[in-house]
Design an enzyme around this catalytic site. Sequence first.
Site, PDB file in Angstrom:
ATOM      1  CG  LEU A  21     -25.280 -21.802   0.731  1.00  0.00           C
ATOM      2  CD1 LEU A  21     -24.231 -21.432   1.769  1.00  0.00           C
ATOM      3  CD2 LEU A  21     -26.651 -21.909   1.386  1.00  0.00           C
ATOM      4  N   GLY A  22     -25.467 -19.736  -3.461  1.00  0.00           N
ATOM      5  CA  GLY A  22     -25.480 -18.560  -4.311  1.00  0.00           C
ATOM      6  C   GLY A  22     -24.333 -18.590  -5.296  1.00  0.00           C
ATOM      7  N   GLY A  24     -21.543 -15.656  -7.304  1.00  0.00           N
ATOM      8  CA  GLY A  24     -21.064 -14.301  -7.469  1.00  0.00           C
ATOM      9  C   GLY A  24     -20.020 -14.218  -8.552  1.00  0.00           C
ATOM     10  CG  MET A  26     -13.615 -15.241  -6.689  1.00  0.00           C
ATOM     11  SD  MET A  26     -12.980 -15.210  -5.010  1.00  0.00           S
ATOM     12  CE  MET A  26     -13.650 -16.736  -4.368  1.00  0.00           C
ATOM     13  N   GLY A  27     -17.229 -16.967  -8.025  1.00  0.00           N
ATOM     14  CA  GLY A  27     -17.557 -18.383  -8.119  1.00  0.00           C
ATOM     15  C   GLY A  27     -18.848 -18.718  -7.413  1.00  0.00           C
ATOM     16  CB  VAL A  29     -21.360 -19.625  -2.021  1.00  0.00           C
ATOM     17  CG1 VAL A  29     -21.169 -19.902  -0.534  1.00  0.00           C
ATOM     18  CG2 VAL A  29     -20.495 -18.442  -2.447  1.00  0.00           C
ATOM     19  CG  ASP A 137     -16.908  -5.817  -2.619  1.00  0.00           C
ATOM     20  OD1 ASP A 137     -17.250  -6.942  -3.051  1.00  0.00           O
ATOM     21  OD2 ASP A 137     -17.489  -4.763  -2.932  1.00  0.00           O
TER      22      ASP A 137
END
Length: 704
Positions: A21-22, A24, A26-27, A29, A137
């Site tokens: 899915l994507g 970012g 942090m990691g 998805v 955030d």
Amino acid sequence: MRPLSPADPQRVGPHRLLARLGEGGMGRVYLARTPGGHLAALKAVREDLAHDRLFRARFDREVRVAGRVRGPFTPAVVDADTGADVPWMATEYVPGPTLKQAVLAGSPFPPDSLLVLTLGLTRALETIHGAGLIHRDLKPSNVLLSPRGPQVIDFGIARAVEGTVLTRTGQTLGTPAYTSPEQVVGEGVSPRSDVFSLGGTVLFAASGEPPFGPGPAFDVLRRVMSEAPYLTAAPDGPLRDILARCMAKDPSARPETADILAALSALPLPSAEHGWLPSPVTEQIDLHRGRTRSVEEAERTTEAMERPPAPLPGPGDAPAPGDGGPAPGGGRRRRRRVTAVSAAAAAVLLGGTALALALPDRGATGPGAGPPESASAGPSGDPSGAPPADGGSPLSGWIYDVVFSEDGETLYVFGMSGVSAWDWRGGELVRSLASPAPQAADLRPDGLTAVGYGLESGYVALWDAVTGEEVTRLGYDNGDLGFYDMPAFTSDGSRLAVLAAEGGTPEGDRLLQIWDTGTGEPAGVEIPVDGGLADLEFAVGDAYLVGVVSDWGEDPADVTVWDARTGATVYTLEGEAGVMGYTALSPDGRTMAVHNRDRLVRVVDVATGEVLRTMDAPDAAHERITGLGYSPGGDLLYGAAYGWSEDRGSVWDPATGALVRDADVPVYGPLAAHPDGEHLAVVADGGGRILILDGDYAVVGELV
């Protein structure tokens, strides 16, 4: 949504992964299938964070607290394993765009939608705060849109990352424009810090601009601390007043979530008859649902292929209904239907659009069908991502064009070594279409690519750079014309302009033809061109063609604008008048930036040729501009330098002509602006290296 790569796991914990899915800070998805058969969004943390003990402890705490958050505007945590080698958490899956994606696609919210958005975000924060969490955030990319209301995600994750290797190396998860003043100076956060971010998020939805304007992070943070937000985008009245209070510099002056809900409850809510979202956003949600269904269809097909074959029936046994008996009309027809559905599902999964799916099938016949198998050999796509057969890099030699994909995950590149697709975050080659290398190409963000194969081949091929497959060819059976230069798509890809030469030789009369990509036939417009073309683009709703015409490479060149419907010349900006060097169209296609050899850059109205404004002259050290480009929102104009180590570019505000940055940024040409407005891909040294710049114009990645 992208297919899994060989580097992605097939399962995480008990969950089967279906697509990516994507990604970012942090990691990554993933879209996952839970053991109970439901869809979930599964976030797997980065490897370096997985080895950070401080992060693991905080991640465990935040996930446990987040598991207590239950509300209509917060997707629930359904599973997690913070002790795994790679910690992960899974939440309910929401098949819709983020608020940022929806608005940047051209859908700022009307007043009624803004009211519901504010209510939903406030209710979400009330639920999060009630569980003992502070989001820290909240921003447009952390808000998913669904018919039931906005869905706030990633609550508490920013707290888990604080003080880890990620932030110690200078990276941040937050976006400066939505960060509260107390977070900027490190004075601690409270629920009212989230209220500040809520106000900025709603203002973005109203205008498509961050609440304190675009620009480098340090400039934005300065405005967060000392200037008022841009409140005029919000409708005049009670909602604007509430947002102004939410964005007070002093936390004590901001309302609590209960105060916001009390104030909003007195306002009339929009009718539920047509839903709360603007219709373009509803269409985006439908697209996400369609892609999800396609992934599920591909999953079912994969599962069917993995099942052991059923035992063959014995003599005289009749197959049960649905157990593999002949379909009406014959089994061959049914098999072809299944194959077609699977191919369409894969195309959508890989980022294809309705246009790409509507283009002629390679096995079709009749008008618009591709060339027969016996046609002269054309390009050979290599979906494996392998480098060219000669061992050279797909980035070797000069690079002529770079374009980010629609979802921002892939960078398409065209140069002397051909067309290639890159995972720009990982620096990895995804796919190469380099054999043979085309003479000219036009790259689209949806992956549809037109490539010209020179006078001898005499045709233009349309390729899907996402799948690596040829879609069709134009002019492959036309012996009167040689197609070889400057293909240019309309904004929707339905037509293609291309420079041709009668007789298939450079000495023949040169003309622009416009082709219908759906039928594979000329659209009936032919435009004589006296000279060579250095650039060609459709503009102003595809009503005009803008070409940079040179006298066979001699300076100065001219900018000529044609009526794309009739072929008539509208006007010419002559090189002798000091108008031409390089050009760039604004995102809306209504204005263009042009510059001359004296480094003067002007913004011109495409339809009339009127010079609207002249940019401030760059520093004398910036001797020559070698490219121009706009940011996705059109609020910045980049003047690219050549790309050697001592070169630097300039950045202007095209609305005023003022220099924003000058001769101190490594902005080189060609360049591509990422859809998020926070990254640039620039070509250094003419080729061989592509640098990735962040919002501060710092180099954060490199492709070689």
